[in-house]
Write an enzyme that holds these catalytic residues in place. Structure first.
Site, PDB file in Angstrom:
ATOM      1  CE  LYS A  67      -2.909   0.248   0.978  1.00  0.00           C
ATOM      2  NZ  LYS A  67      -2.265  -0.791   0.167  1.00  0.00           N
ATOM      3  CB  THR A  70      -2.064  -5.784   5.013  1.00  0.00           C
ATOM      4  OG1 THR A  70      -2.527  -4.533   5.503  1.00  0.00           O
ATOM      5  CG2 THR A  70      -3.034  -6.887   5.341  1.00  0.00           C
ATOM      6  CB  THR A  71       1.590  -6.702   1.361  1.00  0.00           C
ATOM      7  OG1 THR A  71       0.507  -5.848   0.982  1.00  0.00           O
ATOM      8  CG2 THR A  71       1.983  -7.583   0.208  1.00  0.00           C
ATOM      9  CD1 TRP A  72       7.243  -8.089   5.495  1.00  0.00           C
ATOM     10  CD2 TRP A  72       7.181  -6.199   6.710  1.00  0.00           C
ATOM     11  NE1 TRP A  72       8.432  -7.985   6.174  1.00  0.00           N
ATOM     12  CE2 TRP A  72       8.418  -6.839   6.920  1.00  0.00           C
ATOM     13  CE3 TRP A  72       6.923  -4.990   7.363  1.00  0.00           C
ATOM     14  CZ2 TRP A  72       9.393  -6.307   7.775  1.00  0.00           C
ATOM     15  CZ3 TRP A  72       7.894  -4.465   8.199  1.00  0.00           C
ATOM     16  CH2 TRP A  72       9.108  -5.115   8.402  1.00  0.00           C
ATOM     17  CG  HIS A 129      -8.564  -3.990   6.269  1.00  0.00           C
ATOM     18  ND1 HIS A 129      -7.244  -4.063   6.649  1.00  0.00           N
ATOM     19  CD2 HIS A 129      -8.555  -3.957   4.908  1.00  0.00           C
ATOM     20  CE1 HIS A 129      -6.481  -4.088   5.558  1.00  0.00           C
ATOM     21  NE2 HIS A 129      -7.249  -4.030   4.497  1.00  0.00           N
ATOM     22  CE1 TYR A 217       5.674  -1.635   6.717  1.00  0.00           C
ATOM     23  CE2 TYR A 217       6.917   0.334   7.294  1.00  0.00           C
ATOM     24  CZ  TYR A 217       6.585  -0.645   6.378  1.00  0.00           C
ATOM     25  OH  TYR A 217       7.160  -0.632   5.129  1.00  0.00           O
ATOM     26  NE  ARG A 286       4.080   4.999  -1.263  1.00  0.00           N
ATOM     27  CZ  ARG A 286       4.833   5.989  -0.790  1.00  0.00           C
ATOM     28  NH1 ARG A 286       5.347   6.885  -1.595  1.00  0.00           N
ATOM     29  NH2 ARG A 286       5.084   6.084   0.502  1.00  0.00           N
ATOM     30  CE  LYS A 287       9.740   6.992  -2.455  1.00  0.00           C
ATOM     31  NZ  LYS A 287       9.917   8.367  -1.989  1.00  0.00           N
ATOM     32  N   GLY A 288       8.166   1.098   0.929  1.00  0.00           N
ATOM     33  CA  GLY A 288       8.468   0.231   2.065  1.00  0.00           C
ATOM     34  C   GLY A 288       9.436   0.850   3.053  1.00  0.00           C
TER      35      GLY A 288
END
Ligand code: A3P
Length: 320
Positions: A67, A70-72, A129, A217, A286-288
């Site tokens: 969270k 990671t996706t970014w 992770h 982040y 979700r919101k980013g």
């Protein structure tokens, strides 16, 4: 052959039965291995990675606490490293989720199998992770670039709580925010304690700055261009002046932005197996935003997380 491979995993299950176990901030029980908490299904994989994964110096590894973006980060690294191969109008990220383009190393060790990862094209882009101190020795010996992204614990916690509730089902009961918060603060989250995971990589980035890059982040959101350029240089794919002038950096940032990725059909309707969990890709978007946790946490909760961060990071020159 199958029997031989199963034997390889057998000792892990035996070791697990001797480990401390808690009901954690996760859909399953958590087991403590080398100071960090893992789910029952993931720990054997992590042990298999520790015993069998051989890193190459050409690998590019990306590590996160779940969270933390990671996706970014997966999208950015994939786009940076493969920019010569793909025209932006037919880019794989437009039709494939980044978790499929940059797999989690531990999830490749599935069904009691030891995969042959030498067949993957070079450079191998892999995510994990696993905490720094539990990485296989070959990762440290190989000197391959290792990029870590962290995020402030308030937003990370709130993001996790939403995520786990979305992927929960009849067997995996959702937790209330308060219950989950208690467990997170006590360190009982997947690859928690959260703060120890961050500190592990922070210290590594100070000790071996040529091999370990530490990103936040929030900084990435605030100054994306600066950090994307740093990132490209670190993974040995620096942007040329010409590319910068042609707007290649901006194009990659736009391609990987929350706004762009979250509206794509694949990320709205697609799904994939992550170990034994089928996860819909939209749960990764979700919101980013930075600071959304203030809509969920009370002043006391915020204060408590801030206090833990101060105590844990005291003397290390790290703030989150
Ligand atoms: P929120 O729940 O706060 O919105 P991970 O990828 O490590 O699972 O982290 C998920 C978090 O990153 C979620 O945070 C998600 O919205 C955010 N995120 C996903 N894709 C992003 C992107 N391209 N840019 C910025 N944030 C992104």
């Amino acid at each position: 052959e199958q029997e031989k491979e199963e034997r390889t995993y057998q000792p892990y299950t035996e070791i697990m039965s001797t480990l401390p176990k808690v009901r954690g901030f996760a859909p399953q029980h958590l087991y403590n291995h080398q100071g960090f908490w893992y789910t029952e299904s993931n720990l054997p994989r992590v042990m298999a990675v520790q015993n069998h994964f051989i890193a190459h110096s050409s690998d590019i590894l990306l590590a996160t606490n779940p969270k933390c973006g990671t996706t970014w980060l997966k999208s950015l690294i994939f786009a940076i490293c493969n920019r010569k191969l793909h025209p932006s109008t037919q880019h794989p990220l437009l039709t494939v989720n980044s978790h499929q383009l940059v797999p989690f190393l531990e999830l490749l060790y599935t069904n009691n199998e030891i995969p042959d990862l030498d067949i993957l094209p070079s450079p191998r882009l892999l995510a994990t992770h696993i905490p720094y101190s539990s990485l296989p020795q070959s990762v440290l010996d190989s000197g391959c670039p290792l990029v870590y992204m962290c995020r402030n614990p308030k937003d990370t916690f709130v993001s996790w709580w939403h995520f786990l509730n979305k992927i929960s089902n009849k067997e995996l009961k959702p937790s209330t925010l308060e219950e989950a918060f208690e467990m997170f603060c006590n360190g009982a989250s997947i690859v928690g304690p959260f703060w120890d995971h961050v500190l592990d990589y922070w210290r590594a980035s100070l000790d071996r700055p040529q091999c370990v890059m530490f990103l936040k982040y929030e900084e990435m959101q605030a100054e994306t261009i600066v950090h994307v350029k740093r990132l490209a240089k670190f993974v040995r794919c620096p942007f040329s002046l010409e590319e910068e002038k042609e707007g290649v950096v901006d194009e990659i940032i736009r391609l990987c932005s929350y706004e762009n990725l979250s509206r794509l059909e694949v990320n709205k309707t697609g799904e994939a197996m992550f170990g034994e969990n089928e996860i819909k890709f939209h749960t990764f978007f979700r919101k980013g935003k930075v600071g959304d946790s203030s809509n969920y946490l009370t002043a006391e909760m915020t204060e408590r997380l801030d206090r833990i961060s101060e105590q844990k990071f005291h003397g290390y020159g790290l703030t989150l």
